[in-house]
Design an enzyme around this catalytic site. Structure first.
Site, PDB file in Angstrom:
ATOM      1  N   MET A   1      59.290  -1.237   7.470  1.00  0.00           N
ATOM      2  CA  MET A   1      57.484  -0.820   8.068  1.00  0.00           C
ATOM      3  C   MET A   1      57.325  -2.053   8.851  1.00  0.00           C
ATOM      4  O   MET A   1      57.346  -2.619   8.269  1.00  0.00           O
ATOM      5  CB  MET A   1      57.019  -0.623   6.177  1.00  0.00           C
ATOM      6  CG  MET A   1      57.232   0.365   5.468  1.00  0.00           C
ATOM      7  SD  MET A   1      56.394   0.398   4.192  1.00  0.00           S
ATOM      8  CE  MET A   1      56.938  -0.691   3.454  1.00  0.00           C
TER       9      MET A   1
ATOM     10  N   CYS B   1      48.380  -2.571   0.204  1.00  0.00           N
ATOM     11  CA  CYS B   1      49.191  -2.458   0.587  1.00  0.00           C
ATOM     12  C   CYS B   1      50.829  -1.458  -0.319  1.00  0.00           C
ATOM     13  O   CYS B   1      50.668  -0.665  -0.203  1.00  0.00           O
ATOM     14  CB  CYS B   1      49.936  -3.552   1.048  1.00  0.00           C
ATOM     15  SG  CYS B   1      51.692  -3.137   2.099  1.00  0.00           S
TER      16      CYS B   1
ATOM     17  N   MET C   1      62.713  -1.628   2.968  1.00  0.00           N
ATOM     18  CA  MET C   1      63.144  -2.974   3.435  1.00  0.00           C
ATOM     19  C   MET C   1      62.674  -3.991   4.183  1.00  0.00           C
ATOM     20  O   MET C   1      62.975  -3.621   5.650  1.00  0.00           O
ATOM     21  CB  MET C   1      65.253  -2.528   4.115  1.00  0.00           C
ATOM     22  CG  MET C   1      65.542  -1.718   2.968  1.00  0.00           C
ATOM     23  SD  MET C   1      67.779  -1.396   4.383  1.00  0.00           S
ATOM     24  CE  MET C   1      68.440  -3.280   3.440  1.00  0.00           C
ATOM     25  N   SER C   2      61.878  -5.065   3.517  1.00  0.00           N
ATOM     26  CA  SER C   2      61.353  -5.648   4.471  1.00  0.00           C
ATOM     27  C   SER C   2      61.723  -6.571   4.669  1.00  0.00           C
ATOM     28  O   SER C   2      61.175  -7.032   6.008  1.00  0.00           O
ATOM     29  CB  SER C   2      60.676  -6.591   2.970  1.00  0.00           C
ATOM     30  OG  SER C   2      61.735  -6.884   2.450  1.00  0.00           O
TER      31      SER C   2
ATOM     32  N   CYS D   1      50.004 -12.015   3.931  1.00  0.00           N
ATOM     33  CA  CYS D   1      51.179 -10.749   5.339  1.00  0.00           C
ATOM     34  C   CYS D   1      50.463 -11.699   6.572  1.00  0.00           C
ATOM     35  O   CYS D   1      51.530 -11.873   7.445  1.00  0.00           O
ATOM     36  CB  CYS D   1      51.780  -9.866   4.437  1.00  0.00           C
ATOM     37  SG  CYS D   1      51.212  -8.634   5.326  1.00  0.00           S
TER      38      CYS D   1
ATOM     39  N   GLY E   1      63.670  -8.823   3.026  1.00  0.00           N
ATOM     40  CA  GLY E   1      63.639 -10.047   2.203  1.00  0.00           C
ATOM     41  C   GLY E   1      65.141 -10.162   1.648  1.00  0.00           C
ATOM     42  O   GLY E   1      65.516  -8.848   1.425  1.00  0.00           O
ATOM     43  N   VAL E   2      65.288 -10.906   0.578  1.00  0.00           N
ATOM     44  CA  VAL E   2      66.739 -10.770  -0.166  1.00  0.00           C
ATOM     45  C   VAL E   2      66.414  -9.887  -1.795  1.00  0.00           C
ATOM     46  O   VAL E   2      67.642  -8.726  -1.840  1.00  0.00           O
ATOM     47  CB  VAL E   2      67.236 -11.872  -1.396  1.00  0.00           C
ATOM     48  CG1 VAL E   2      65.339 -12.572  -1.746  1.00  0.00           C
ATOM     49  CG2 VAL E   2      67.978 -11.673  -1.449  1.00  0.00           C
ATOM     50  N   ASP E   3      65.079  -9.409  -2.309  1.00  0.00           N
ATOM     51  CA  ASP E   3      64.700  -8.310  -3.349  1.00  0.00           C
ATOM     52  C   ASP E   3      64.374  -6.994  -2.595  1.00  0.00           C
ATOM     53  O   ASP E   3      65.900  -5.864  -3.457  1.00  0.00           O
ATOM     54  CB  ASP E   3      63.276  -9.034  -3.483  1.00  0.00           C
ATOM     55  CG  ASP E   3      63.282 -10.245  -4.058  1.00  0.00           C
ATOM     56  OD1 ASP E   3      64.076 -11.093  -4.983  1.00  0.00           O
ATOM     57  OD2 ASP E   3      62.042 -10.603  -4.174  1.00  0.00           O
ATOM     58  N   SER E   4      64.636  -7.279  -1.230  1.00  0.00           N
ATOM     59  CA  SER E   4      64.805  -5.335  -0.831  1.00  0.00           C
ATOM     60  C   SER E   4      66.181  -5.236  -0.598  1.00  0.00           C
ATOM     61  O   SER E   4      66.511  -4.139  -0.587  1.00  0.00           O
ATOM     62  CB  SER E   4      63.708  -4.932   0.121  1.00  0.00           C
ATOM     63  OG  SER E   4      63.980  -5.643   1.364  1.00  0.00           O
TER      64      SER E   4
END
Length: 359
Positions: free
Chosen positions: A32, A101, A7-8, A198, A10-13
């Site tokens: 992470m 990454c 889970m970053s 990033c 953001g919305v996608d994760s």
């Protein structure tokens, strides 16, 4: 299955984790921490790995009712992604840090740690699909071609693909994913996407590399060796670049010049006309296959950029190299880039471009 959801923030994760929960999996969220000194806030839509992102990931996990942890992978990220990025540019190559990454952090360090802890799969918000095939799990392009991220996942081997889960692979559009996040009450539904690199949140790659490598002045020359200008470091250039060349005089025909090649040892950058960028053959090394390794020449499609065009080609494994004869020329291809191999929508594997031959 026991699923580790990356889970970053953001919305996608967040939506990917929610879908894994809906599917009945035993899901644990993990953020992470990749930056030793994370900023408090993101800069617009740039960057990631900030304290804000970690808090957004925690809020999403709390709303989903799943356990949540922050894992410090900053040392691995520094060594495997950031230092690799700097070294590749210093050597005159053009790396893709997102590929590194995914290869070395999300699906090496994270997956290895997850498997060791008894998890069955890693779930991410990438737009790609894992589909069953006659010989096991297969990696395929996403349903939404505009968001397809299979290129940056082409470095995964067969075992990693078998332990990967991409719940957004069938999503028709990104806007539908945002709408789903709103329906679920996820606070990140309208959070801007992160862009660029990033660990360079201000977007100034040349400035970042100059700080790491220092000034290494040299010359910008044409194909005949005539000096056209000077530079402060070959790392500030990539093959195909047009702007920021520092030229002191225009071409005789008035046409724009582009970077054709980079020689970091001699500290020269060679420029020329656009037609000299066309490439007809590639040589690549360090191949990774998620499908069985090809035997003999095989017809494939190849892609050399995350959102680039896939063109038909013939690929053949020759010892430690993969030889690629393009059916249609590509432009601006640089050593260090990843070439991904496709059969239809399926990802076969990838390799790192080591040399090119003009069309």
């Amino acid at each position: 299955m026991r699923v580790l959801a990356a889970m970053s923030g953001g919305v996608d994760s967040a939506v990917a984790a929610a879908r894994a929960v809906d599917a009945g999996h035993d899901v644990v969220g993990v953020h992470m921490a990749l930056n030793r000194a994370p900023g408090t806030l993101r800069t617009g839509s740039r960057g990631c790995c900030t304290i804000e992102d970690a808090l957004d990931a925690r809020r999403a996990a709390d709303l989903l009712g799943i356990p949540f942890y922050v894992w410090d992978l900053s040392e691995s990220f520094l060594e495997e992604v950031v230092e690799d990025f700097v070294a590749e540019y210093a050597a005159g190559r053009t790396p893709n840090p997102c590929v590194r990454c995914n290869e070395r952090i999300k699906f090496a360090a994270l997956l290895d740690k997850g498997i060791a802890l008894g998890f069955d799969a890693v779930c991410t918000g990438h737009y790609a699909r894992v589909l069953p095939g006659p010989h096991g799990a297969e990696l395929h392009r996403a349903a939404d071609a505009a968001k397809d991220q299979s290129y940056v996942l082409a470095v995964l081997d067969a075992d990693q693909v078998a332990h990967a889960m991409f719940p957004l692979g069938d999503a028709p559009t990104k806007e539908r994913v945002r709408a789903e996040a709103e329906r679920r009450g996820l606070p990140v539904a309208r959070k801007p996407d992160s862009h660029d690199i990033c660990f360079i949140p201000d977007g100034d790659t040349r400035g970042f590399l100059a700080e790491k490598l220092g000034e290494e002045p040299g010359e910008v020359v044409d194909e005949d060796g005539a000096v056209l200008g000077t530079h402060t470091g070959t790392y500030g250039f990539t093959v195909g670049q047009r702007k920021g060349l520092g030229l002191t005089r225009p071409a005789a025909d008035g046409r724009p010049r582009y970077v054709l090649s980079i020689e970091p040892v001699r500290r020269t950058v060679t420029v020329g006309p656009a037609e000299r960028l066309a490439v007809g053959e590639l040589r690549a090394v360090e191949a990774v296959w998620s499908a069985p390794e090809p035997v003999g020449p095989v017809e494939v499609h190849v892609q050399v950029r995350a959102h680039g065009e896939a063109v038909p080609a013939v690929a053949e494994v020759a010892g430690e190299e993969v030889l690629v004869a393009l059916r249609a020329p590509l432009t601006g291809v640089a050593p260090g880039q990843t070439v991904a191999f496709y059969a239809g929508s399926r990802v076969l594997g990838s390799a790192t471009i080591s040399a090119t031959t003009p069309a």
